[in-house]
Design an enzyme around this catalytic site. Structure first.
Site, PDB file in Angstrom:
ATOM      1  N   SER A  17       0.753  -1.117  -0.011  1.00 41.77           N
ATOM      2  CA  SER A  17       0.081  -0.001  -0.005  1.00 41.77           C
ATOM      3  C   SER A  17       1.114   1.068  -0.099  1.00 41.77           C
ATOM      4  CB  SER A  17      -0.825   0.140   1.207  1.00 41.77           C
ATOM      5  OG  SER A  17      -2.020   0.876   0.978  1.00 41.77           O
ATOM      6  N   ASP A  26      -9.697  -4.636  -4.681  1.00 40.25           N
ATOM      7  CA  ASP A  26      -9.241  -3.540  -3.884  1.00 40.25           C
ATOM      8  C   ASP A  26     -10.081  -2.305  -3.699  1.00 40.25           C
ATOM      9  OD1 ASP A  26      -7.535  -1.498  -2.755  1.00 40.25           O
ATOM     10  OD2 ASP A  26      -5.806  -2.557  -3.234  1.00 40.25           O
ATOM     11  N   HIS A  71      22.640  -2.991 -26.851  1.00 37.17           N
ATOM     12  CA  HIS A  71      22.626  -1.734 -26.478  1.00 37.17           C
ATOM     13  C   HIS A  71      22.690  -1.712 -24.986  1.00 37.17           C
ATOM     14  CE1 HIS A  71      20.273  -1.723 -30.352  1.00 37.17           C
ATOM     15  NE2 HIS A  71      20.563  -0.840 -30.436  1.00 37.17           N
TER      16      HIS A  71
END
Length: 558
Positions: A355, A430, A507
């Site tokens: 949270s 949630d 890269h």
């Protein structure tokens, strides 16, 4: 008399832990002249039992403390009422001050009676002797004996100082007493000249924002810092500490942050076990009403990891108030303690947050780029949308300004500064970090955290087509629907891995990557879905449901 005075002024003793013989021979040192004999085995395995005088005096002082706390929080309303009734005149205030003085004298007398009760108790006298010896000489033996007691943490000696690491002494790059570095929000009105007149115009708004943040705002954002809530949770916190110390062989420590706040921590060492994950340290960052005693530390503990838990400033044994600067200062000294005192390399440290703990977790990831990984459970990208959700629409401008200036929890911005592996855990039911209703899974701010991270790391993949595919996948309400979307786009995971590894070999590993620049639309969709699935896992639960150990997984990396 000296011992009696120490008993009067000494801390409250809560519990005497069971004697722990594990690894005693390995950790013991030759006894120093200031060391105190250990308590007999008959005194262990129970809460500290005060005598009647101490017990009743403690009850009176605790009741007075609760009344003082209630008076403090209700003082603005009481002041307004007394003013309207005309009770704030000098003729009324003087007698009231006499009553208040008499009450303070009576409470001081009660404290003295409590001290006498402690003085007559052999257990407390032995405890205060060990505490005084430890303050004089913090030898390993004295600290080991003191660790057998649970008492008011304000009297615990400091175990680690923020300036203790030798690399920080005289360093310009480290934190100062003003605090560690934070990312500052951009000005709300760009291009406006910062003249004296404009400053004067902004002053009323700035004062209002300051007052809101330091009164209502901070307590709404971090209810765990409210004294009355901590008082109600005290028995649960004591039980949680006893479990960590007696069953998990946890070691408590006090850390001094650069702002002067004292941070309460608990360390459980699993490096001596046969489980390989014990070599990894998981630093746990709790939620806005979470404490390490009963918080998310249980998940990595059950999974077999070494764990370091800590409490926010103003929570339980930690001092201060939980503003973003103080939070970051606390996290900094916790990480330094893990590296320089506990002996973990940054590559062996995982940050796990639940949270609102995502703020300190992402700050640590940004500030310590060599740490192994970050796991964010039920977290969000930015505080402003969640603050607007619970406040009236007419307060929108005030709320936005207050959050940006004083409570700026910019998790996504900080997370994008981290180059290492990241895993997000999204709660599908949630009710806290959704901006509409729990059933609307697309309003979960964890989605925005994922999208911002992927858009920063893989901007050529997360174009309009890739973004649309990921949003469809995020909108899935079940595992079956997720798999259906994944298979609809015929995601070839082996191909995705080979493309990413080829780019990394050519890269380098630093983000952002330009992979996907010359790729077909279908290729970008496949890669976007593959990356989304690797960075976010769903957990079918509400916000406060503890994460099971089997769902605690290390993030994916190439």
């Amino acid at each position: 008399m000296a011992k009696l005075l120490s008993c009067v002024l000494g801390p409250r003793l809560y519990k005497i832990y069971r004697e722990r013989d594990t690894d005693r021979a390995a950790t013991s040192v030759p006894e120093t002249p200031t060391a105190v004999p250990a308590a007999s085995s008959s005194s262990w395995d129970s809460y500290y039992q005060p005598r009647a005088l101490e017990k009743h005096a403690d009850s009176i002082l605790a009741l007075a403390s609760v009344f003082w706390s209630i008076s403090y929080y209700s003082s603005p309303f009481a002041f307004f009422y007394l003013y309207r009734k005309g009770y704030l005149s000098l003729s009324k205030v003087v007698p009231f001050s006499h009553y208040a003085g008499t009450l303070l004298v009576l409470l001081a007398g009660v404290a003295c009676l409590r001290g006498i009760g402690r003085w007559t108790n052999p257990q407390y006298r032995q405890f205060i002797t060990i505490l005084e010896a430890t303050h004089r000489n913090q030898s390993a033996e004295n600290k080991r004996q003191l660790a057998n007691y649970n008492f008011d943490f304000r009297s615990w000696p400091v175990d680690f100082h923020w300036e203790e690491p030798s690399s920080r002494k005289g360093s310009r790059g480290g934190p100062s007493r003003r605090g560690v570095a934070l990312l500052r929000p951009e000005p709300l009105h760009r291009g406006t000249a910062d003249t004296f007149l404009n400053r004067v115009k902004k002053l009323p708004c700035q004062i209002t924002s300051y007052l809101v943040a330091h009164t209502l705002g901070r307590r709404m954002l971090y209810p765990g810092s409210v004294y009355l809530l901590q008082k109600a949770l005290m028995p649960v916190l004591l039980q949680g500490q006893a479990r960590l110390v007696e069953e998990c062989n946890g070691r408590r420590a006090k850390l001094l942050a650069c702002d002067g706040n004292e941070i309460d921590t608990m360390f459980v060492d699993r490096r001596g076990t046969a489980e390989p994950q014990g070599q990894k340290l998981v630093i746990c960052c709790e939620g806005n009403a979470g404490f390490y005693e009963v918080g998310c530390v249980s998940t990595p503990l059950e999974a077999g990891y070494s764990v370091l838990g800590w409490n926010h400033p103003g929570f339980a044994g930690s001092t201060g108030v939980p503003f973003p600067q103080n939070e970051a200062n606390a996290m900094d000294v916790v990480v330094q303690f893990a590296i320089h005192r506990l002996g973990f390399q940054p590559q062996d440290i995982v940050i796990y947050a639940w949270s609102i703990g995502g703020f300190t977790a992402t700050w640590a990831a940004m500030s310590y780029p060599d740490i192994s990984a970050v796991i964010l459970d039920a977290s969000f990208d930015d505080l402003v949308p969640l603050a607007l959700k619970v406040m009236p629409d007419s307060w929108r401008a005030l709320v936005t300004r207050t959050v940006r200036q004083h409570l700026n929890l910019n998790n996504a911005e900080q997370l994008c500064r981290f180059q290492g592996p990241v895993l997000l855990v999204r709660r599908t039911k949630d009710e806290i970090i959704t901006t509409t209703v729990p059933e609307d899974i697309m309003s979960n701010r964890g989605n925005d955290l994922l999208l911002k991270l992927l858009q920063f790391r893989y901007p050529r993949v997360m174009t309009e087509e890739g973004l649309r595919a990921v949003r469809q996948w995020l909108e899935a309400s079940s595992q079956l629907e997720e798999a259906s979307i994944y298979s609809r786009w015929e995601v070839d995971e082996d191909w995705c891995v080979s493309v990413l590894r080829s780019y990394q070999a050519e890269h380098g590993p630093d983000f952002p990557w330009s992979v996907g620049e010359d790729m077909s639309v279908d290729g970008r969709r496949q890669l976007a879905l593959f990356l989304a699935r690797k960075h976010l896992h769903n957990f079918e639960a509400t916000h406060c449901t503890p994460l099971p150990a089997q769902h605690f997984q290390m993030p994916w990396c190439l």
